[in-house]
Design an enzyme around this catalytic site. Structure first.
Site, short mmCIF file in Angstrom:
data_model
loop_
_atom_site.label_atom_id
_atom_site.label_comp_id
_atom_site.label_asym_id
_atom_site.label_seq_id
_atom_site.Cartn_x
_atom_site.Cartn_y
_atom_site.Cartn_z
N THR A 148 7.93 44.63 43.38
CA THR A 148 9.20 43.94 43.58
C THR A 148 10.07 44.77 44.51
O THR A 148 10.24 45.96 44.33
CB THR A 148 9.93 43.75 42.23
OG1 THR A 148 9.10 43.00 41.34
CG2 THR A 148 11.24 43.02 42.42
N LEU A 160 12.26 48.68 38.78
CA LEU A 160 11.63 47.43 39.18
C LEU A 160 10.13 47.53 39.02
O LEU A 160 9.57 48.63 39.04
CB LEU A 160 11.94 47.13 40.66
CG LEU A 160 13.41 46.95 41.05
CD1 LEU A 160 13.51 46.80 42.56
CD2 LEU A 160 14.03 45.77 40.35
N ASP A 161 9.47 46.37 38.90
CA ASP A 161 8.01 46.36 38.96
C ASP A 161 7.59 46.90 40.31
O ASP A 161 8.29 46.76 41.32
CB ASP A 161 7.49 44.92 38.79
CG ASP A 161 7.81 44.35 37.42
OD1 ASP A 161 8.07 45.14 36.49
OD2 ASP A 161 7.80 43.11 37.29
N ARG A 162 6.42 47.49 40.36
CA ARG A 162 5.96 48.21 41.56
C ARG A 162 6.07 47.38 42.84
O ARG A 162 6.48 47.87 43.88
CB ARG A 162 4.51 48.64 41.35
CG ARG A 162 3.97 49.55 42.46
CD ARG A 162 2.48 49.76 42.29
NE ARG A 162 2.18 50.39 41.02
CZ ARG A 162 2.09 51.70 40.81
NH1 ARG A 162 2.32 52.53 41.81
NH2 ARG A 162 1.80 52.19 39.63
N ARG A 210 8.86 36.88 35.73
CA ARG A 210 7.47 36.48 35.96
C ARG A 210 6.91 35.71 34.75
O ARG A 210 6.22 34.70 34.91
CB ARG A 210 6.64 37.73 36.24
CG ARG A 210 7.11 38.48 37.47
CD ARG A 210 6.54 39.89 37.55
NE ARG A 210 5.10 39.88 37.82
CZ ARG A 210 4.37 40.99 37.91
NH1 ARG A 210 4.94 42.18 37.76
NH2 ARG A 210 3.07 40.91 38.16
#
Length: 215
Positions: A32, A28-30, A128
């Site tokens: 999220t 995951l993105d940091r 996003r």
């Protein structure tokens, strides 16, 4: 997972301390929250990674977006590639890789919308980028939105700061995106439905939106 600029231990570092060598399957993105998947063996890593490559997984996210989507349900089918700036951002571009996101409106508030996203591909920053393209960036997104925190004073009438606080604390200051569930098949052929409940910050924010920002 660790990156070149990281100074503090990552989730993968903590897991390797506990389990030994592990393999990243889904990340995951940091900022999220939600469900992330690692494998403890190389065979399991290949088995699960193949399902992501073949798009046989079922990935559902929840997120808060800015504004009011025109349609309650839609499919965004727009290719994505790296931004020309080379700063880590991505963008919709005709020469990009195929990317498909289905979305469904769950709750509409005055300034925000609570959404469900089903991603059929796994491009970097896909939700996003697609929501920015649709004109409804994820709340608090510093790369593809305004990066502004969600404040109670934005939508609660007659908001007063408490005497002990010098400035207002945000209801949400990180990317308002959560990996809620993942459907995947294990090595015995059994279909697994893995779920991650909403964290406290998202729950608290939704509670305030429902109380003060209903349409």
């Amino acid at each position: 997972i660790p990156d070149r600029t990281q100074s503090e231990p990552s989730l993968k570092d903590h897991l390797q301390d506990k389990y030994g060598h592990i393999f990243t399957v889904h990340r995951l993105d940091r900022e999220t929250s939600g469900l992330i998947l690692f494998a403890k063996t190389e065979a399991a890593h290949q088995h699960f990674s193949r399902q992501f490559e073949e798009r046989s997984t079922d990935k559902i996210y929840n997120g808060l977006v800015l504004g009011r989507p025109a349609l309650p349900e839609a499919v965004i089918d727009e290719p994505i590639k790296e931004h020309f700036s080379g700063d880590g951002r991505m963008m919709v571009h005709a020469q990009g890789k195929p990317a498909v996101t289905q979305y469904r409106l769950l709750e509409q508030f005055r300034l925000f919308a609570w959404m469900e996203f089903r991603i059929l591909t796994g491009r970097t920053h896909q939700i996003r980028v697609h929501m920015k393209h649709a004109g409804h960036s994820i709340a608090c997104d510093p790369l593809y939105g305004d990066g502004q925190p969600v404040l109670l004073s934005t939508f609660k009438k007659k908001f007063n700061l408490s005497k002990q606080d010098e400035e207002e604390k945000p209801l949400m200051g990180r990317l308002a995106l959560h990996a809620a569930s993942l459907g995947i098949t294990d090595q015995n052929g059994e279909r697994l439905q893995l779920e991650a409940p909403l964290p406290k910050d998202l729950k608290a924010m939704l509670q305030q939106l429902r109380k003060w920002s209903a349409i």
